[in-house]
Write a protein that holds these residues in place. Structure first.
Motif, PDB file in Angstrom:
ATOM      1  N   LYS A  47      27.669  64.802-104.378  1.00 35.77           N
ATOM      2  CA  LYS A  47      26.314  65.002-104.869  1.00 35.77           C
ATOM      3  C   LYS A  47      25.350  65.199-103.696  1.00 35.77           C
ATOM      4  O   LYS A  47      24.150  64.960-103.816  1.00 35.77           O
ATOM      5  CB  LYS A  47      25.870  63.803-105.722  1.00 35.77           C
ATOM      6  CG  LYS A  47      26.525  63.740-107.094  1.00 35.77           C
ATOM      7  CD  LYS A  47      25.881  62.656-107.953  1.00 35.77           C
ATOM      8  CE  LYS A  47      26.438  62.689-109.376  1.00 35.77           C
ATOM      9  NZ  LYS A  47      25.779  61.679-110.245  1.00 35.77           N
ATOM     10  N   LEU A  48      25.893  65.662-102.587  1.00 35.90           N
ATOM     11  CA  LEU A  48      25.077  65.829-101.393  1.00 35.90           C
ATOM     12  C   LEU A  48      24.023  66.917-101.585  1.00 35.90           C
ATOM     13  O   LEU A  48      24.262  67.930-102.247  1.00 35.90           O
ATOM     14  CB  LEU A  48      25.959  66.201-100.202  1.00 35.90           C
ATOM     15  CG  LEU A  48      26.912  65.131 -99.672  1.00 35.90           C
ATOM     16  CD1 LEU A  48      27.832  65.731 -98.608  1.00 35.90           C
ATOM     17  CD2 LEU A  48      26.145  63.939 -99.100  1.00 35.90           C
ATOM     18  N   THR A  49      22.872  66.694-100.980  1.00 36.43           N
ATOM     19  CA  THR A  49      21.846  67.720-100.852  1.00 36.43           C
ATOM     20  C   THR A  49      21.648  67.987 -99.368  1.00 36.43           C
ATOM     21  O   THR A  49      22.170  67.248 -98.515  1.00 36.43           O
ATOM     22  CB  THR A  49      20.517  67.262-101.482  1.00 36.43           C
ATOM     23  OG1 THR A  49      19.985  66.173-100.697  1.00 36.43           O
ATOM     24  CG2 THR A  49      20.721  66.781-102.919  1.00 36.43           C
ATOM     25  N   ALA A  50      20.884  69.010 -99.053  1.00 35.34           N
ATOM     26  CA  ALA A  50      20.620  69.309 -97.647  1.00 35.34           C
ATOM     27  C   ALA A  50      19.944  68.134 -96.948  1.00 35.34           C
ATOM     28  O   ALA A  50      20.153  67.900 -95.756  1.00 35.34           O
ATOM     29  CB  ALA A  50      19.760  70.566 -97.530  1.00 35.34           C
ATOM     30  N   ALA A  51      19.148  67.359 -97.701  1.00 33.34           N
ATOM     31  CA  ALA A  51      18.456  66.207 -97.118  1.00 33.34           C
ATOM     32  C   ALA A  51      19.422  65.088 -96.749  1.00 33.34           C
ATOM     33  O   ALA A  51      19.088  64.229 -95.924  1.00 33.34           O
ATOM     34  CB  ALA A  51      17.406  65.687 -98.095  1.00 33.34           C
ATOM     35  N   ASP A  52      20.616  65.057 -97.340  1.00 34.87           N
ATOM     36  CA  ASP A  52      21.621  64.036 -97.035  1.00 34.87           C
ATOM     37  C   ASP A  52      22.467  64.410 -95.822  1.00 34.87           C
ATOM     38  O   ASP A  52      23.272  63.597 -95.354  1.00 34.87           O
ATOM     39  CB  ASP A  52      22.569  63.843 -98.224  1.00 34.87           C
ATOM     40  CG  ASP A  52      21.860  63.367 -99.468  1.00 34.87           C
ATOM     41  OD1 ASP A  52      21.092  62.401 -99.376  1.00 34.87           O
ATOM     42  OD2 ASP A  52      22.076  63.977-100.534  1.00 34.87           O
ATOM     43  N   VAL A  53      22.309  65.630 -95.347  1.00 34.01           N
ATOM     44  CA  VAL A  53      23.214  66.177 -94.341  1.00 34.01           C
ATOM     45  C   VAL A  53      22.506  66.346 -92.997  1.00 34.01           C
ATOM     46  O   VAL A  53      21.478  67.002 -92.900  1.00 34.01           O
ATOM     47  CB  VAL A  53      23.780  67.531 -94.820  1.00 34.01           C
ATOM     48  CG1 VAL A  53      24.617  68.186 -93.729  1.00 34.01           C
ATOM     49  CG2 VAL A  53      24.603  67.332 -96.077  1.00 34.01           C
ATOM     50  N   LYS A  54      23.090  65.723 -91.997  1.00 29.15           N
ATOM     51  CA  LYS A  54      22.568  65.848 -90.632  1.00 29.15           C
ATOM     52  C   LYS A  54      22.912  67.208 -90.050  1.00 29.15           C
ATOM     53  O   LYS A  54      22.101  67.827 -89.342  1.00 29.15           O
ATOM     54  CB  LYS A  54      23.164  64.730 -89.765  1.00 29.15           C
ATOM     55  CG  LYS A  54      22.749  64.766 -88.303  1.00 29.15           C
ATOM     56  CD  LYS A  54      23.405  63.612 -87.550  1.00 29.15           C
ATOM     57  CE  LYS A  54      23.041  63.639 -86.072  1.00 29.15           C
ATOM     58  NZ  LYS A  54      23.720  62.530 -85.332  1.00 29.15           N
ATOM     59  N   GLU A  55      24.122  67.682 -90.355  1.00 30.40           N
ATOM     60  CA  GLU A  55      24.583  68.943 -89.790  1.00 30.40           C
ATOM     61  C   GLU A  55      25.626  69.552 -90.712  1.00 30.40           C
ATOM     62  O   GLU A  55      26.501  68.855 -91.232  1.00 30.40           O
ATOM     63  CB  GLU A  55      25.179  68.689 -88.403  1.00 30.40           C
ATOM     64  CG  GLU A  55      25.513  69.938 -87.618  1.00 30.40           C
ATOM     65  CD  GLU A  55      25.975  69.597 -86.210  1.00 30.40           C
ATOM     66  OE1 GLU A  55      25.308  70.022 -85.262  1.00 30.40           O
ATOM     67  OE2 GLU A  55      26.997  68.884 -86.076  1.00 30.40           O
ATOM     68  N   ALA A  56      25.520  70.855 -90.935  1.00 29.47           N
ATOM     69  CA  ALA A  56      26.506  71.588 -91.734  1.00 29.47           C
ATOM     70  C   ALA A  56      26.923  72.822 -90.962  1.00 29.47           C
ATOM     71  O   ALA A  56      26.074  73.617 -90.550  1.00 29.47           O
ATOM     72  CB  ALA A  56      25.918  71.973 -93.090  1.00 29.47           C
ATOM     73  N   LYS A  57      28.231  72.974 -90.745  1.00 32.29           N
ATOM     74  CA  LYS A  57      28.722  74.111 -89.964  1.00 32.29           C
ATOM     75  C   LYS A  57      29.847  74.808 -90.719  1.00 32.29           C
ATOM     76  O   LYS A  57      30.609  74.184 -91.448  1.00 32.29           O
ATOM     77  CB  LYS A  57      29.219  73.641 -88.595  1.00 32.29           C
ATOM     78  CG  LYS A  57      28.115  73.094 -87.698  1.00 32.29           C
ATOM     79  CD  LYS A  57      28.619  72.813 -86.294  1.00 32.29           C
ATOM     80  CE  LYS A  57      27.488  72.327 -85.391  1.00 32.29           C
ATOM     81  NZ  LYS A  57      27.955  72.095 -84.002  1.00 32.29           N
ATOM     82  N   ILE A  58      29.929  76.107 -90.502  1.00 30.87           N
ATOM     83  CA  ILE A  58      30.975  76.900 -91.147  1.00 30.87           C
ATOM     84  C   ILE A  58      31.451  77.972 -90.187  1.00 30.87           C
ATOM     85  O   ILE A  58      30.655  78.534 -89.429  1.00 30.87           O
ATOM     86  CB  ILE A  58      30.468  77.523 -92.470  1.00 30.87           C
ATOM     87  CG1 ILE A  58      31.598  78.258 -93.208  1.00 30.87           C
ATOM     88  CG2 ILE A  58      29.291  78.463 -92.211  1.00 30.87           C
ATOM     89  CD1 ILE A  58      31.229  78.668 -94.625  1.00 30.87           C
ATOM     90  N   VAL A  59      32.753  78.221 -90.195  1.00 29.16           N
ATOM     91  CA  VAL A  59      33.328  79.312 -89.414  1.00 29.16           C
ATOM     92  C   VAL A  59      34.403  79.972 -90.255  1.00 29.16           C
ATOM     93  O   VAL A  59      34.911  79.401 -91.224  1.00 29.16           O
ATOM     94  CB  VAL A  59      33.945  78.819 -88.087  1.00 29.16           C
ATOM     95  CG1 VAL A  59      32.893  78.266 -87.154  1.00 29.16           C
ATOM     96  CG2 VAL A  59      35.037  77.809 -88.357  1.00 29.16           C
TER      97      VAL A  59
END
Length: 306
Positions: A187-199
């Motif tokens: 149920k994560l939102t962007a506000a719950d996330v310190k860093e999001a990375k994708i490759v």
């Protein structure tokens, strides 16, 4: 996982309760945290989508002086095909999420499809280790020396409760796969996330989500805060409900805090399916009344079978 951990914590509370009656001088025992390789370090640290091939240049024109109108039509069709290919390549590149919010939303969609769609999941391992330096009053250290020492006692108990490979099906997937016992996995939102990375690597997306750290709480539940929205956290309420009254009166209320934790998943962009998931949860239990702080790491690695 929670039941096993609670058993360890309850054993410790009896030690704490017994030792708390014998002294108040604080001291610390030192433990070296186990370090593990960062799986995301194997890929480039970027969120950029793969570049589309350069197909803007038109193919060389054929000599149509002798070929006539028919050859001109063929050349035109070839140019049209090149344009379509370029368009499809651009669309595929644009499909990879870019911003933190886009990556979190993509992650949520993929991970929340695991429980309803997976035929089975294989948990390759579940490792529980210390994550730093536990803090105990000297009175508790003296008691733990009778059990071989604080580090030895804790490491032995944690090793006993780490698990090897197991496969789960049906309702057991809901019970084991994060978030355990819930119908959702994030149920994560962007506000719950310190860093999001994708490759992109070998035609697959590798996503790493790092949560914002959670402060101490004695009442946080699944779906609240940050880490409890996506990890199999040990809940303070469950621990406190299982501490016997006499011990609870001595050691006080347990609180939990969850430092920044990470989950790394591999997703097949063609299907949107999560192929594997590596959960690295950091959590700390605190018995403030007796000056006890114990930091833990729980690492679970899942392979998803469809």
């Amino acid at each position: 996982m929670s039941k096993k951990i609670i058993a360890i914590l309850l054993a410790l509370t009896f030690v704490f309760a017994f030792a708390a009656c014998g002294g108040k001088t604080e001291d610390t025992t030192t433990t070296t945290a186990e370090t593990t390789a960062d799986p995301f370090a194997e890929v480039d640290d970027t969120t950029a989508a793969p570049a589309a091939e350069d197909s803007t240049a038109a193919p060389a024109a054929e000599d149509t002086t002798a070929a006539g109108a028919e050859d001109t039509t063929v050349a035109s069709q070839a140019a049209d095909a090149s344009t379509v290919a370029a368009s499809e390549s651009t669309t595929a590149a644009a499909a990879m999420p870019q911003t933190k919010e886009e990556i979190v939303n993509y992650f949520n969609t993929a991970i929340n499809a695991v429980k309803p769609n997976a035929k089975s999941i294989t948990r390759k391992y579940s490792k529980i280790t210390l994550n730093g330096t536990p803090v105990f009053p000297s009175s508790i250290n003296n008691i733990l020396k009778l059990l071989g020492g604080a580090e030895e006692f804790l490491s032995e108990q944690l090793a006993k409760n780490s698990k090897g490979e197991e496969t789960y099906k049906g309702g057991d997937i809901k019970a084991v796969f994060p978030v355990e016992g819930e119908s959702y996995s994030s149920k994560l939102t962007a506000a719950d996330v310190k860093e999001a990375k994708i490759v992109e690597k070998d035609g697959k997306y590798i996503i790493r989500i790092t949560t914002v750290a959670d402060g101490k709480s004695d009442s946080i539940k699944h779906g609240q805060g940050h880490a409890p929205k996506a990890f199999n956290v040990v809940l303070p309420g469950v621990v406190n409900e299982n501490i016997p009254g006499v011990a609870a009166g001595i050691v006080g209320t347990a609180t939990m805090n969850y430092p920044s934790s990470t989950v790394t998943v591999t997703v097949d962009p063609a299907t949107g399916r999560v192929l594997n998931a590596d959960y690295d949860l950091k959590w700390t239990i605190n018995f403030d009344k007796v000056g006890v702080v114990i930091p833990f790491t729980t690492n679970d690695y899942f392979i998803i079978n469809y």
